[in-house]
Design an enzyme around this catalytic site. Structure first.
Site, mmCIF file in Angstrom:
data_model
loop_
_atom_site.group_PDB
_atom_site.id
_atom_site.type_symbol
_atom_site.label_atom_id
_atom_site.label_comp_id
_atom_site.label_asym_id
_atom_site.label_seq_id
_atom_site.Cartn_x
_atom_site.Cartn_y
_atom_site.Cartn_z
ATOM 1 C CG HIS A 144 -1.953 1.079 1.623
ATOM 2 N ND1 HIS A 144 -1.547 2.266 1.935
ATOM 3 C CD2 HIS A 144 -3.240 1.223 1.132
ATOM 4 C CE1 HIS A 144 -2.438 2.923 2.143
ATOM 5 N NE2 HIS A 144 -3.691 2.186 1.572
ATOM 6 C CG ASP A 200 0.583 -2.790 6.416
ATOM 7 O OD1 ASP A 200 -0.563 -3.046 7.079
ATOM 8 O OD2 ASP A 200 0.543 -2.074 5.237
ATOM 9 C CD GLN A 204 -6.787 -4.500 4.173
ATOM 10 O OE1 GLN A 204 -7.700 -5.419 4.676
ATOM 11 N NE2 GLN A 204 -7.104 -3.496 3.745
ATOM 12 C CE LYS A 258 -7.041 -0.347 6.381
ATOM 13 N NZ LYS A 258 -7.932 0.075 5.242
ATOM 14 C CB CYS A 293 -3.538 3.408 -1.590
ATOM 15 S SG CYS A 293 -4.932 4.518 -1.222
#
Ligand code: 7TS
Length: 412
Positions: A115, A191, A194, A217, A355
């Site tokens: 991203h 990261d 998600q 999220k 993104c």
């Protein structure tokens, strides 16, 4: 079964039942989260760490406890949990503080599926300091580990990568990547934007050095994110921002900084949001992450199977190693047209580059349609999506046929 916990899902959009398939952008919030934030403002609101009055003590206690609860959620201690605005701010914090001690010629490894928030902070700071950025390439929508091993050198200081791709849905083998990177003494940043709401994450078991994610999220509010870091690394890092709350003593000549995690939390934090995040974690724990993962994996597989049967629809992802996110495009129909049509059917999906422009360029596409799933989605939602996609095709193909006929008549 879980949709009843989410008040927003009770509404109709364009006179159709709302089918929300844009969870990778942000998830919806259960009533527990909404209620807890409301309660805080109605009963306990005060600034933290600043007053000895009852309300300030209540809000300070709740805010501090939130660090402990988030820590327990990923198997970290409360000192290792820094609250930020979101994944983007967590990654910026790392980029600014970690690159301070890097030298010209040092190397940072990213991947082709990142991203923008895990690309731009690094590339911008690398430019200033003469740091080299290397990128792990993809093979069949997955990271090419053989090529990754060839990228590592003694100069590799940081490897920063996503756990699950927000475009491809690919689950990356982060444990293996962490192990390999540590052989070169490189720090590894995960990261988890998600993955955090789809898979159990244990930072000790993974042995990652840093982990970033966003509350919004994972059924929590916007405005709160998390940066986990190993205590001994966070102790060595300089602060990211300066101000109230992050200091021990201040004079015009010298400032000493506060203990962890407060050293990294300057200014009035997002208190109600931290309380909302705690409720989101309680909600997840009540269902069980393993149950959430099983549900979302089953639904992902179901959606892939049904989408694969649509002629001229191409799935952009590894299919057998995908969780929660499915990107696709339909031949000769612009992704924005597809999502606009679906909106008319009450179905919310995302279209565009997500993104991840470098990834789009590598795949030589302008954008995709993307569905992303959560616990409140069901096979009924996927069935409705499939019907709507077939309608889009019919309409666009019919329109194209008529245009061709018109051209043909015009040329007679
Ligand atoms: N990393 C990944 C893998 C993401 O998917 C996102 C947001 C971020 C970082 C940034 O998170 P933020 O909370 O700081 O914005 N991804 C998306 C998306 O896919 N659609 O909208 C936001």
């Amino acid at each position: 079964m879980y949709e009843k916990d989410f008040p927003i899902l009770k509404q109709k959009v364009n006179r159709k039942r709302l089918i929300y398939l844009d969870n990778a952008a942000t998830s919806q919030k259960p009533s527990q989260v909404i209620q807890a934030m409301n309660d805080f403002y109605e009963k306990d609101n005060a600034n933290v760490h600043r007053g000895l009055h009852e309300l300030s003590m209540r809000s300070s206690f709740a805010y501090e406890k939130a660090h402990e609860i988030v820590g327990n959620f990923i198997n970290a201690s409360e000192e290792e949990i820094i609250f930020t605005k979101g994944t983007t701010e967590s990654l910026n914090l790392l980029a600014y503080t970690l690159t301070k001690s890097l030298k010209k010629g040092d190397e940072i490894i990213l991947t082709e599926m990142e991203h923008h928030s895990n690309i731009v902070p690094w590339t911008e700071l690398a430019k200033e300091k003469g740091i080299k950025i290397k990128v792990i390439p993809l093979k069949d929508y997955q990271l090419d580990l053989k090529k990754f091993k060839l990228l590592l050198t003694k100069k590799t200081k940081i490897v920063s990568l996503t756990h699950i791709s927000n475009v491809l849905g690919t689950i990356n083998p982060i444990k293996e990547i962490i192990k390999i990177s540590h052989k070169y003494k490189a720090l590894v940043i995960i990261d988890a934007a998600q993955s955090i709401s789809h898979m159990k994450i244990d930072v000790k078991e993974l042995d990652c050095d840093f982990l970033a994610f966003s509350g919004h999220k994972m059924f929590g509010p916007t405005g709160i994110g998390v940066l986990y870091g190993k205590k001994k690394l966070l102790e060595k890092l300089p602060p990211f921002q300066f101000g109230g709350g992050m200091i021990k003593e201040v004079s015009f000549n010298k400032t000493t900084f506060n203990d962890l995690p407060w050293k990294f939390e300057a200014g009035t934090p997002n208190i109600a949001e931290a309380i909302g995040l705690v409720k989101a974690i309680e909600y997840i724990n009540k269902i069980g992450l393993e149950n959430i993962q099983a549900h979302n994996q089953e639904l992902t597989n179901y959606a892939i199977e049904r989408l694969s049967k649509i002629k001229d629809l191409k799935i952009i992802g590894p299919k057998d190693n995908q969780l929660g996110v499915i990107s696709f495009y339909i031949k000769d129909i612009h992704p924005h047209d597809v999502s606009e049509f679906l909106n008319g059917e009450g179905i919310a999906i995302r279209s565009g580059n997500h993104c991840a422009m470098p990834l789009m360029n590598i795949l030589k596409i302008q954008g995709t349609n993307r569905i992303s799933l959560q616990i409140y989605n069901t096979t009924k939602d996927i069935d409705a999506l499939i019907i709507a996609l077939n309608k889009v095709k019919e309409i666009f193909n019919g329109w194209r046929r008529r245009n061709l006929q018109r051209k043909h008549i015009g040329s007679l």
